[in-house]
Design an enzyme around this catalytic site. Sequence first.
Site, PDB file in Angstrom:
ATOM      1  N   GLY A  38       0.771  -1.246   0.000  1.00 41.87           N
ATOM      2  CA  GLY A  38       0.000   0.000   0.000  1.00 41.87           C
ATOM      3  C   GLY A  38       0.795   1.285   0.000  1.00 41.87           C
ATOM      4  O   GLY A  38       0.388   2.268  -0.595  1.00 41.87           O
ATOM      5  N   ASP A  94       0.739   3.402   4.642  1.00 47.28           N
ATOM      6  CA  ASP A  94      -0.364   4.043   3.926  1.00 47.28           C
ATOM      7  C   ASP A  94      -1.479   4.418   4.896  1.00 47.28           C
ATOM      8  O   ASP A  94      -1.989   5.525   4.889  1.00 47.28           O
ATOM      9  CB  ASP A  94      -0.894   3.140   2.796  1.00 47.28           C
ATOM     10  CG  ASP A  94      -1.198   1.709   3.252  1.00 47.28           C
ATOM     11  OD1 ASP A  94      -0.942   1.357   4.428  1.00 47.28           O
ATOM     12  OD2 ASP A  94      -1.693   0.925   2.421  1.00 47.28           O
ATOM     13  N   ASP A  97      -4.961   1.256  10.796  1.00 49.02           N
ATOM     14  CA  ASP A  97      -6.363   0.929  11.069  1.00 49.02           C
ATOM     15  C   ASP A  97      -6.474   0.315  12.463  1.00 49.02           C
ATOM     16  O   ASP A  97      -6.600   1.019  13.450  1.00 49.02           O
ATOM     17  CB  ASP A  97      -6.857  -0.007   9.965  1.00 49.02           C
ATOM     18  CG  ASP A  97      -8.302  -0.414  10.126  1.00 49.02           C
ATOM     19  OD1 ASP A  97      -8.992   0.148  10.994  1.00 49.02           O
ATOM     20  OD2 ASP A  97      -8.766  -1.291   9.371  1.00 49.02           O
ATOM     21  N   ARG A 159      -5.543   0.469  -6.490  1.00 49.81           N
ATOM     22  CA  ARG A 159      -4.308   1.123  -6.023  1.00 49.81           C
ATOM     23  C   ARG A 159      -3.888   2.236  -6.972  1.00 49.81           C
ATOM     24  O   ARG A 159      -3.195   3.169  -6.591  1.00 49.81           O
ATOM     25  CB  ARG A 159      -3.149   0.108  -5.947  1.00 49.81           C
ATOM     26  CG  ARG A 159      -3.332  -0.966  -4.899  1.00 49.81           C
ATOM     27  CD  ARG A 159      -2.017  -1.718  -4.727  1.00 49.81           C
ATOM     28  NE  ARG A 159      -2.164  -2.989  -4.054  1.00 49.81           N
ATOM     29  CZ  ARG A 159      -2.195  -3.161  -2.727  1.00 49.81           C
ATOM     30  NH1 ARG A 159      -2.113  -2.113  -1.938  1.00 49.81           N
ATOM     31  NH2 ARG A 159      -2.318  -4.356  -2.210  1.00 49.81           N
TER      32      ARG A 159
HETATM   33  P1  IMP Z   1      -3.868  -2.493  10.630  1.00 47.78           P
HETATM   34  O1  IMP Z   1      -2.897  -3.569  10.986  1.00 47.78           O
HETATM   35  O2  IMP Z   1      -5.297  -2.917  10.906  1.00 47.78           O
HETATM   36  O3  IMP Z   1      -3.543  -1.147  11.205  1.00 47.78           O
HETATM   37  O4  IMP Z   1      -3.882  -2.388   9.071  1.00 47.78           O
HETATM   38  C1  IMP Z   1      -2.886  -1.836   8.365  1.00 47.78           C
HETATM   39  C2  IMP Z   1      -2.943  -2.237   6.904  1.00 47.78           C
HETATM   40  O5  IMP Z   1      -4.228  -2.711   6.488  1.00 47.78           O
HETATM   41  C3  IMP Z   1      -2.649  -1.047   6.069  1.00 47.78           C
HETATM   42  O6  IMP Z   1      -1.278  -0.938   5.807  1.00 47.78           O
HETATM   43  C4  IMP Z   1      -3.466  -1.310   4.811  1.00 47.78           C
HETATM   44  O7  IMP Z   1      -2.689  -2.032   3.890  1.00 47.78           O
HETATM   45  C5  IMP Z   1      -4.623  -2.151   5.255  1.00 47.78           C
HETATM   46  N1  IMP Z   1      -5.827  -1.314   5.464  1.00 47.78           N
HETATM   47  C6  IMP Z   1      -6.355  -0.900   6.641  1.00 47.78           C
HETATM   48  N2  IMP Z   1      -7.425  -0.118   6.470  1.00 47.78           N
HETATM   49  C7  IMP Z   1      -7.587  -0.014   5.125  1.00 47.78           C
HETATM   50  C8  IMP Z   1      -8.518   0.715   4.292  1.00 47.78           C
HETATM   51  O8  IMP Z   1      -9.441   1.449   4.723  1.00 47.78           O
HETATM   52  N3  IMP Z   1      -8.341   0.577   2.952  1.00 47.78           N
HETATM   53  C9  IMP Z   1      -7.350  -0.179   2.402  1.00 47.78           C
HETATM   54  N4  IMP Z   1      -6.449  -0.852   3.131  1.00 47.78           N
HETATM   55  C10 IMP Z   1      -6.567  -0.766   4.487  1.00 47.78           C
HETATM   56 MG    MG Z   2      -0.447  -1.818   4.107  1.00 49.67          MG
END
Ligand code: IMP
Ligand code: MG
Length: 167
Positions: A38, A94, A97, A159
């Site tokens: 991402g 990127d 979340d 993307r």
């Molecule tokens: P986390 O581990 O839940 O913080 O997620 C991180 C990764 O999940 C990011 O680097 C993104 O690649 C993917 N991700 C999280 N939220 C989104 C979103 O709203 N759209 C697209 N990819 C997301």
């Molecule tokens: Mg990512």
Amino acid sequence: MNLYIDHSQIIERVREIASKINQDYAGKTPIFIGILNGAFVFLSDLIREIKIDCEIDFLKLSSYGDSKISSGDITLLKELNCEIKGKDIIIVEDIIDSGLSIKYMKALIEKNNPSSLRIVTLLYKEETAKLDFEIDYIGFKVDNKFVVGYGLDYAQKYRNLKSIYML
Ligand code: IMP
Ligand code: MG
């Protein structure tokens, strides 16, 4: 799909962040570590606004598969090729979340004794992540909505879009 953050707004913010990094790292040679896939679009725009010497490397994690929700199960799909010890490291994400990926990467880098570690993320779902550490550079704080474009995917698509959209 609804427009969420326009390309021109993204570029303006990327320039502001880069200018902050240029000041903060004056006289240093930081290593930017982009998180694949991402962050590649954000990283490529960001580093072209960086005026100081710097290096680039990538880490690749997997946790989402084709789902919109993190499985919580993180695996390292690509290791670093650079030496971390004694270096100034900047992780480039990127979007943060759940915060699971960034916690994992922070621990991974810290284990290798960098001289310093900071984190830059284009998007930050602050309410969702509830992190117990600060994110140093944030592009935009966003709501808990699934977004695509500017490197962000849904099931590997979108993307290539220049702006960020809400699915
Ligand atoms: P986390 O581990 O839940 O913080 O997620 C991180 C990764 O999940 C990011 O680097 C993104 O690649 C993917 N991700 C999280 N939220 C989104 C979103 O709203 N759209 C697209 N990819 C997301
Ligand atoms: Mg990512």
